[in-house]
Design an enzyme around this catalytic site. Structure first.
Site, PDB file in Angstrom:
ATOM      1  N   ASP A  31      -0.269   9.102   3.602  1.00  0.00           N
ATOM      2  CA  ASP A  31      -1.150   8.183   4.329  1.00  0.00           C
ATOM      3  C   ASP A  31      -2.057   9.007   5.245  1.00  0.00           C
ATOM      4  O   ASP A  31      -1.621   9.936   5.908  1.00  0.00           O
ATOM      5  CB  ASP A  31      -0.303   7.196   5.146  1.00  0.00           C
ATOM      6  CG  ASP A  31      -1.104   6.017   5.636  1.00  0.00           C
ATOM      7  OD1 ASP A  31      -0.844   4.888   5.177  1.00  0.00           O
ATOM      8  OD2 ASP A  31      -1.995   6.211   6.510  1.00  0.00           O
ATOM      9  N   ILE A  32      -3.328   8.629   5.302  1.00  0.00           N
ATOM     10  CA  ILE A  32      -4.307   9.351   6.110  1.00  0.00           C
ATOM     11  C   ILE A  32      -4.062   9.155   7.612  1.00  0.00           C
ATOM     12  O   ILE A  32      -4.502   9.960   8.424  1.00  0.00           O
ATOM     13  CB  ILE A  32      -5.739   8.910   5.713  1.00  0.00           C
ATOM     14  CG1 ILE A  32      -6.749  10.006   5.972  1.00  0.00           C
ATOM     15  CG2 ILE A  32      -6.135   7.616   6.388  1.00  0.00           C
ATOM     16  CD1 ILE A  32      -8.100   9.755   5.305  1.00  0.00           C
ATOM     17  N   GLN A  95      -2.589  -6.404   5.732  1.00  0.00           N
ATOM     18  CA  GLN A  95      -2.883  -5.617   4.533  1.00  0.00           C
ATOM     19  C   GLN A  95      -4.377  -5.318   4.537  1.00  0.00           C
ATOM     20  O   GLN A  95      -5.199  -6.236   4.552  1.00  0.00           O
ATOM     21  CB  GLN A  95      -2.508  -6.391   3.256  1.00  0.00           C
ATOM     22  CG  GLN A  95      -2.799  -5.586   1.989  1.00  0.00           C
ATOM     23  CD  GLN A  95      -2.434  -6.320   0.702  1.00  0.00           C
ATOM     24  OE1 GLN A  95      -1.907  -7.430   0.735  1.00  0.00           O
ATOM     25  NE2 GLN A  95      -2.729  -5.695  -0.418  1.00  0.00           N
ATOM     26  N   SER A  96      -4.722  -4.035   4.549  1.00  0.00           N
ATOM     27  CA  SER A  96      -6.134  -3.662   4.679  1.00  0.00           C
ATOM     28  C   SER A  96      -6.731  -3.162   3.367  1.00  0.00           C
ATOM     29  O   SER A  96      -7.954  -3.104   3.238  1.00  0.00           O
ATOM     30  CB  SER A  96      -6.306  -2.599   5.764  1.00  0.00           C
ATOM     31  OG  SER A  96      -5.616  -1.413   5.403  1.00  0.00           O
ATOM     32  N   HIS A 101       0.621  -1.385  -2.366  1.00  0.00           N
ATOM     33  CA  HIS A 101       1.100  -0.045  -2.000  1.00  0.00           C
ATOM     34  C   HIS A 101       2.374  -0.169  -1.189  1.00  0.00           C
ATOM     35  O   HIS A 101       2.454  -0.952  -0.256  1.00  0.00           O
ATOM     36  CB  HIS A 101       0.040   0.748  -1.234  1.00  0.00           C
ATOM     37  CG  HIS A 101      -0.616   0.010  -0.114  1.00  0.00           C
ATOM     38  ND1 HIS A 101      -1.574  -0.968  -0.317  1.00  0.00           N
ATOM     39  CD2 HIS A 101      -0.448   0.076   1.230  1.00  0.00           C
ATOM     40  CE1 HIS A 101      -1.969  -1.442   0.846  1.00  0.00           C
ATOM     41  NE2 HIS A 101      -1.299  -0.836   1.805  1.00  0.00           N
ATOM     42  N   HIS A 103       4.615   1.500   1.504  1.00  0.00           N
ATOM     43  CA  HIS A 103       4.650   2.548   2.529  1.00  0.00           C
ATOM     44  C   HIS A 103       6.083   3.091   2.555  1.00  0.00           C
ATOM     45  O   HIS A 103       7.034   2.309   2.720  1.00  0.00           O
ATOM     46  CB  HIS A 103       4.369   1.975   3.918  1.00  0.00           C
ATOM     47  CG  HIS A 103       2.995   1.445   4.147  1.00  0.00           C
ATOM     48  ND1 HIS A 103       2.029   2.129   4.861  1.00  0.00           N
ATOM     49  CD2 HIS A 103       2.414   0.273   3.783  1.00  0.00           C
ATOM     50  CE1 HIS A 103       0.920   1.416   4.934  1.00  0.00           C
ATOM     51  NE2 HIS A 103       1.129   0.274   4.292  1.00  0.00           N
TER      52      HIS A 103
HETATM   53  P1  DGP Z   1      -2.117  -1.471   4.750  1.00  0.00           P
HETATM   54  O1  DGP Z   1      -2.434  -1.824   6.162  1.00  0.00           O
HETATM   55  O2  DGP Z   1      -0.686  -1.804   4.376  1.00  0.00           O
HETATM   56  O3  DGP Z   1      -3.124  -2.036   3.772  1.00  0.00           O
HETATM   57  O4  DGP Z   1      -2.191   0.129   4.665  1.00  0.00           O
HETATM   58  C1  DGP Z   1      -3.259   0.859   4.185  1.00  0.00           C
HETATM   59  C2  DGP Z   1      -2.976   2.292   4.517  1.00  0.00           C
HETATM   60  O5  DGP Z   1      -3.890   3.108   3.811  1.00  0.00           O
HETATM   61  C3  DGP Z   1      -3.126   2.651   5.992  1.00  0.00           C
HETATM   62  O6  DGP Z   1      -1.844   3.015   6.517  1.00  0.00           O
HETATM   63  C4  DGP Z   1      -4.076   3.823   6.015  1.00  0.00           C
HETATM   64  C5  DGP Z   1      -4.151   4.247   4.577  1.00  0.00           C
HETATM   65  N1  DGP Z   1      -5.466   4.726   4.162  1.00  0.00           N
HETATM   66  C6  DGP Z   1      -6.649   4.090   4.345  1.00  0.00           C
HETATM   67  N2  DGP Z   1      -7.647   4.819   3.803  1.00  0.00           N
HETATM   68  C7  DGP Z   1      -7.069   5.920   3.250  1.00  0.00           C
HETATM   69  C8  DGP Z   1      -7.580   7.043   2.539  1.00  0.00           C
HETATM   70  O7  DGP Z   1      -8.776   7.185   2.281  1.00  0.00           O
HETATM   71  N3  DGP Z   1      -6.684   7.975   2.149  1.00  0.00           N
HETATM   72  C9  DGP Z   1      -5.339   7.865   2.404  1.00  0.00           C
HETATM   73  N4  DGP Z   1      -4.550   8.847   1.985  1.00  0.00           N
HETATM   74  N5  DGP Z   1      -4.819   6.811   3.065  1.00  0.00           N
HETATM   75  C10 DGP Z   1      -5.676   5.857   3.480  1.00  0.00           C
END
Ligand code: DGP
Length: 115
Positions: A31-32, A95-96, A101, A103
């Site tokens: 996760d970023i 959820q974004s 996915h 976690h």
């Molecule tokens: P959610 O809120 O459950 O939809 O989590 C989305 C997650 O995705 C959040 O923890 C940050 C991660 N994320 C968003 N953009 C990127 C990206 O470009 N790369 C990676 N590795 N993770 C990302």
């Protein structure tokens, strides 16, 4: 038609990610914006938009996805101390990214209830 999300782009390798595991069924990457010392996302290559879609999904594919999540957590060395799996689903769960996915969170004492 389903939106082309960030995770579709990561899966196609159009956007780079720190990939920790890939096989025929899933892709796992860090996760970023990590919320724990280990924070990895696992997506199925066969796209679903959210956890809710598992209700209609092929049970065999669901099983392969869940098994892969557990194996990635094991590969990350989290099994002994423990870890948490989170599927944020829909607006109130924040959820974004509209691509299912899991976690995987671990490497610290996690608290309950979650926020
Ligand atoms: P959610 O809120 O459950 O939809 O989590 C989305 C997650 O995705 C959040 O923890 C940050 C991660 N994320 C968003 N953009 C990127 C990206 O470009 N790369 C990676 N590795 N993770 C990302």
């Amino acid at each position: 038609m389903a939106e082309d999300t960030l995770f579709d782009k990561i899966l196609r390798k159009d956007i780079s990610a720190d990939i920790v595991h890939e096989d025929d069924d899933v892709l796992a990457f860090r996760d970023i914006n990590p919320q724990a010392p280990t924070h990895v996302l696992v997506i199925p290559k066969q796209k679903l938009e959210s956890f809710a879609d598992l209700a209609e999904a092929d049970p065999e594919a669901v099983g392969r996805y869940m098994g892969a999540v557990a194996r990635v957590a094991r590969q990350l060395g989290l099994e002994e101390r423990g870890y948490r799996i989170v599927f944020n689903t829909g607006p109130e769960a924040q959820q974004s990214v509209q691509y299912i996915h899991a976690h995987i969170l671990g490497g610290r004492q996690l608290t309950w209830p979650p926020g």
